[in-house]
Design a protein around this motif. Structure first.
Motif, PDB file in Angstrom:
ATOM      1  N   SER A 225       0.858  -1.183   0.000  1.00 39.96           N
ATOM      2  CA  SER A 225       0.000   0.000   0.000  1.00 39.96           C
ATOM      3  C   SER A 225       0.891   1.227   0.000  1.00 39.96           C
ATOM      4  O   SER A 225       1.972   1.232   0.594  1.00 39.96           O
ATOM      5  N   THR A 226       0.433   2.266  -0.687  1.00 36.67           N
ATOM      6  CA  THR A 226       1.140   3.551  -0.677  1.00 36.67           C
ATOM      7  C   THR A 226       0.640   4.446   0.437  1.00 36.67           C
ATOM      8  O   THR A 226       1.148   5.552   0.611  1.00 36.67           O
ATOM      9  N   LYS A 227      -0.375   4.011   1.163  1.00 38.44           N
ATOM     10  CA  LYS A 227      -0.924   4.825   2.248  1.00 38.44           C
ATOM     11  C   LYS A 227      -0.244   4.479   3.570  1.00 38.44           C
ATOM     12  O   LYS A 227       0.533   3.530   3.666  1.00 38.44           O
ATOM     13  N   SER A 228      -0.553   5.238   4.589  1.00 32.92           N
ATOM     14  CA  SER A 228       0.075   5.057   5.893  1.00 32.92           C
ATOM     15  C   SER A 228      -0.259   3.692   6.446  1.00 32.92           C
ATOM     16  O   SER A 228      -1.394   3.216   6.354  1.00 32.92           O
ATOM     17  N   ARG A 229       0.718   3.042   7.076  1.00 32.38           N
ATOM     18  CA  ARG A 229       0.487   1.737   7.707  1.00 32.38           C
ATOM     19  C   ARG A 229      -0.448   1.849   8.905  1.00 32.38           C
ATOM     20  O   ARG A 229      -1.040   0.853   9.324  1.00 32.38           O
ATOM     21  N   ASP A 230      -0.567   3.071   9.447  1.00 32.68           N
ATOM     22  CA  ASP A 230      -1.458   3.234  10.601  1.00 32.68           C
ATOM     23  C   ASP A 230      -2.920   3.186  10.195  1.00 32.68           C
ATOM     24  O   ASP A 230      -3.783   2.883  11.007  1.00 32.68           O
ATOM     25  N   THR A 231      -3.196   3.496   8.934  1.00 33.64           N
ATOM     26  CA  THR A 231      -4.596   3.565   8.488  1.00 33.64           C
ATOM     27  C   THR A 231      -4.931   2.554   7.411  1.00 33.64           C
ATOM     28  O   THR A 231      -6.061   2.474   6.986  1.00 33.64           O
ATOM     29  N   ASN A 232      -3.934   1.768   7.004  1.00 34.33           N
ATOM     30  CA  ASN A 232      -4.202   0.836   5.908  1.00 34.33           C
ATOM     31  C   ASN A 232      -3.320  -0.388   6.082  1.00 34.33           C
ATOM     32  O   ASN A 232      -2.142  -0.272   6.425  1.00 34.33           O
ATOM     33  N   SER A 233      -3.914  -1.569   5.825  1.00 31.80           N
ATOM     34  CA  SER A 233      -3.169  -2.821   5.942  1.00 31.80           C
ATOM     35  C   SER A 233      -2.804  -3.401   4.598  1.00 31.80           C
ATOM     36  O   SER A 233      -2.155  -4.428   4.523  1.00 31.80           O
ATOM     37  N   GLY A 234      -3.225  -2.758   3.498  1.00 31.45           N
ATOM     38  CA  GLY A 234      -2.881  -3.258   2.177  1.00 31.45           C
ATOM     39  C   GLY A 234      -3.569  -4.549   1.799  1.00 31.45           C
ATOM     40  O   GLY A 234      -3.063  -5.322   1.001  1.00 31.45           O
ATOM     41  N   ILE A 235      -4.721  -4.834   2.377  1.00 29.58           N
ATOM     42  CA  ILE A 235      -5.384  -6.110   2.106  1.00 29.58           C
ATOM     43  C   ILE A 235      -6.594  -5.986   1.192  1.00 29.58           C
ATOM     44  O   ILE A 235      -7.087  -6.956   0.662  1.00 29.58           O
ATOM     45  N   GLY A 236      -7.077  -4.731   0.973  1.00 25.92           N
ATOM     46  CA  GLY A 236      -8.294  -4.570   0.178  1.00 25.92           C
ATOM     47  C   GLY A 236      -8.123  -5.058  -1.244  1.00 25.92           C
ATOM     48  O   GLY A 236      -8.827  -5.948  -1.711  1.00 25.92           O
ATOM     49  N   LEU A 237      -7.160  -4.479  -1.992  1.00 29.47           N
ATOM     50  CA  LEU A 237      -6.931  -4.890  -3.381  1.00 29.47           C
ATOM     51  C   LEU A 237      -6.386  -6.305  -3.440  1.00 29.47           C
ATOM     52  O   LEU A 237      -6.646  -7.035  -4.401  1.00 29.47           O
ATOM     53  N   HIS A 238      -5.612  -6.710  -2.449  1.00 31.26           N
ATOM     54  CA  HIS A 238      -5.112  -8.095  -2.419  1.00 31.26           C
ATOM     55  C   HIS A 238      -6.273  -9.075  -2.291  1.00 31.26           C
ATOM     56  O   HIS A 238      -6.313 -10.103  -2.979  1.00 31.26           O
ATOM     57  N   TRP A 239      -7.227  -8.749  -1.428  1.00 30.17           N
ATOM     58  CA  TRP A 239      -8.402  -9.620  -1.303  1.00 30.17           C
ATOM     59  C   TRP A 239      -9.186  -9.644  -2.607  1.00 30.17           C
ATOM     60  O   TRP A 239      -9.680 -10.699  -3.028  1.00 30.17           O
ATOM     61  N   CYS A 240      -9.331  -8.491  -3.258  1.00 30.77           N
ATOM     62  CA  CYS A 240     -10.035  -8.449  -4.548  1.00 30.77           C
ATOM     63  C   CYS A 240      -9.366  -9.358  -5.563  1.00 30.77           C
ATOM     64  O   CYS A 240     -10.035 -10.102  -6.296  1.00 30.77           O
TER      65      CYS A 240
END
Length: 619
Positions: free
Chosen positions: A562-577
């Motif tokens: 994810s290019t967003k902050s690790r505090d607010t994003n886990s990078g799993i949304g697009l991965h789950w998609c």
């Protein structure tokens, strides 16, 4: 019948029919195989010839690409400076390139510069395609040249057959807009043909088109095998026939080999009978029987702990020991696979459920907070006090009228609050129903395959928006192309696709926020495409957010990225998609022109055949 009896019967049969079989094999198998080897050798020689011709075309195309990607050529197409022909496209330069004809063409097909060098007889090439002020109207490469492609092939001229290659005119750095095309031609001369034959180590001859009567052919004589191949020009018409001649040396040597083999076979037969009877049972059949029974026992009992432990130093012993080791490794791999699959499955499912529940619970929490604030601000206590005072006898008519007016206004305000609260409760009820559906779908997905349902894409989008947080919806202006309606009814895994759309919408809203925009645009379109595997649904989601760097296009669907902050994003949304779409047999990918240019997410899903849909609908 067990293998011992089969082997005994086989030995007896071999002894009885070997004589007749030798003659049969010699005439129907061995000699034809030598003939096939000769044919294969001839075809291989033809492939080498084809490769040599392709290599020359590639070299010619490489030269055209080098000149096309030259800044001087790029400027010439723009300003038509005559100095280019005098200083750059000189006869000496073309001779160094081993080119007989050279042309620069603009995108409209106009010939800006044509140069033809004298051939061996002193006369120029006189290519028909370069004879006018522009390319012929039926020139087959017109569309390819406009799109900056680099075709190559053969073309006929009154002077003979020429190799022709084209390349786009670029800015000298391999980029920029395509300004035109470079054409280079080289005569397929007799010396060239001899060089091709020498490189391919074959006897090569060039014949007129149609010399053999068909595009491909093979003829045989007592001394040679000849292979023919017809080559077409850039118009798809036969331009020449290539013939490769290969001497039939393999057949002659094959006859001698068969004769010697027959003599040795008779002597070997006697020894074979003795050895098979004495040794076969002891060395092969008994260990093979043990290995077979062991494998059958493992297959029946599925007990991977069984070991054969055959004490033998020959190949059968090696096979038995390798079988034991293979079973042991299989047992260990099976255990690890089961453990890791169990752990990974639970971890991935938990992440997906938490992510989707978080997205669904956010709008519920927002509405609950708003409902709580409105209820706290409601004038309930003031209305109760006014009602109590009004119920008591009072002698002041003005006070009495004021209390009645206050109660009326308070009742109106309370009715408005209750009406708004009822709307919020209705929406939260649908959202909690969506949460329950998420949980039930996850439980169902843990046991069964996804249910395929007939849906319309606009309705599916509306369902996805119900579980999108209000903050994300407020940041986006979602527009749908008419193509979503034109697609009609499709049969897809509705629940999975709805959650995918929800994630894509939230991701687009985050991209707009990252771009520091108050309001962004998300455009959705769809189409049905057909390929060799059948019909597929293709969805496109295009936003005007922060965009994706080119280096990250292939990583946005990776787990944890994810290019967003690790505090607010886990990078799993697009991965789950990506996982969900892949599980349905589809594909998802991202495109972007870079940071600040927005991004597009595309996905494809296979669709059932239309006949299946019709039957399901009728049922």
């Amino acid at each position: 019948m067990n293998i011992r009896l089969k082997v005994t019967a086989l030995i007896a049969s071999v002894c009885a029919i070997l004589g007749a079989a030798e003659i049969l094999v010699q005439q129907s198998v061995l000699m034809p195989s030598f003939v096939e080897l000769e044919r294969a050798d001839a075809r291989t020689a033809m492939r080498r010839i084809n490769y040599a011709l392709e290599l020359r075309l590639d070299r010619l195309s490489s030269g055209a690409k080098d000149w096309g990607n030259w800044s001087d050529t790029y400027r010439f197409v723009q300003d038509r400076d005559p100095a280019y022909a005098a200083e750059s496209a000189t006869d000496v330069a073309l001779k160094q390139l081993k080119v007989d004809a050279f042309a620069v063409v603009d995108l409209a097909g106009n010939l800006l510069l044509v140069k033809e060098l004298p051939l061996d007889d002193g006369r120029p090439a006189h290519l028909n395609v370069l004879a006018g002020k522009s390319l012929p109207p039926d020139f087959p490469w017109r569309s390819s040249l406009q799109f900056g492609q680099s075709p190559k092939g053969f073309v006929r001229s009154e002077r003979g057959t020429f190799m022709l290659a084209a390349a786009p005119v670029l800015d000298g750095k391999g980029g920029g807009l395509v300004r035109g095309t470079i054409l280079m031609a080289r005569l397929l001369s007799t010396e060239e043909v001899q060089t091709v034959g020498a490189q391919a180590q074959a006897q090569l001859a060039i014949l007129p088109p149609g010399a053999q009567g068909s595009a491909e052919g093979l003829t045989e004589t007592e001394t040679a095998t000849q292979v023919y191949r017809s080559i077409n020009d850039i118009y798809g018409r036969p331009i020449l026939t290539v013939r490769v001649t290969v001497p039939r040396e393999i057949t002659q040597r094959g006859r001698s080999a068969v004769t010697y083999a027959s003599a040795y076979l008779i002597g070997a037969l006697v020894l074979l009978v003795i050895l098979l009877v004495v040794v076969l049972n002891r060395v092969v059949l008994r260990p093979l029987d043990l290995v077979t029974r062991h494998a059958v026992a493992i297959g029946k009992e599925t007990d991977l702990t069984m070991q054969l432990n055959l004490a033998s130093s020959d190949e059968m012993g090696t096979l038995a020991r390798e079988l034991d080791r293979m079973v042991a490794r299989l047992a260990e791999s099976r255990r690890q696979l089961v453990d890791r699959s169990f752990e990974a499955g639970h971890a991935e499912m938990a992440k997906g459920v938490l992510h989707n529940l978080g997205n669904a619970m956010t709008p519920i929490g927002v509405r609950l907070a708003g409902l709580r604030d409105r209820l706290r601000a409601a004038p309930v206590q003031d209305a109760e006090q006014a009602a109590t005072e009004l119920a008591c006898s009072t002698t002041d008519p003005q006070r009495h009228a004021d209390l009645r007016e206050f109660i009326r206004l308070a009742s109106k305000e309370l009715a408005s609050i209750i009406s708004a609260a009822a709307g919020d409760v209705e929406i939260m009820s649908r959202q909690t129903t969506a949460v329950q559906l998420i949980l039930s779908e996850q439980r169902y997905a843990a046991r069964n395959e996804h249910v395929i349902e007939a849906v319309r894409l606009p309705e599916l989008l509306a369902q996805a928006l119900e579980i999108v947080p209000d903050s994300s919806q407020a940041r986006l202006s979602i527009r749908t192309d008419d193509s979503l309606r034109r697609v009609g009814v499709v049969r897809v895994a509705r629940t999975v696709l709805r959650l995918v759309l929800q994630n894509l919408i939230i991701n687009a809203a985050d991209a707009v926020r990252e771009a520091s925009k108050d309001k962004g645009l998300l455009l959705l379109s769809a189409e049905i495409v057909c390929d060799a595997d059948g019909e597929q649904l293709r969805l496109h989601c295009e936003d005007d957010g922060i965009g994706i760097p080119r280096d990250n296009l292939g990583r946005v669907f990776d787990k944890g990225f994810s290019t967003k902050s690790r505090d607010t994003n886990s990078g799993i949304g697009l991965h789950w998609c990506a996982n969900a779409i892949g599980a349905l047999g589809g594909r998802i990918w991202a495109t972007s022109e870079g940071l600040g240019r927005g991004a597009s997410i595309h996905l494809t899903l296979p669709l059932p055949a239309r006949e299946t849909v019709a039957i399901a609908g009728a049922a």
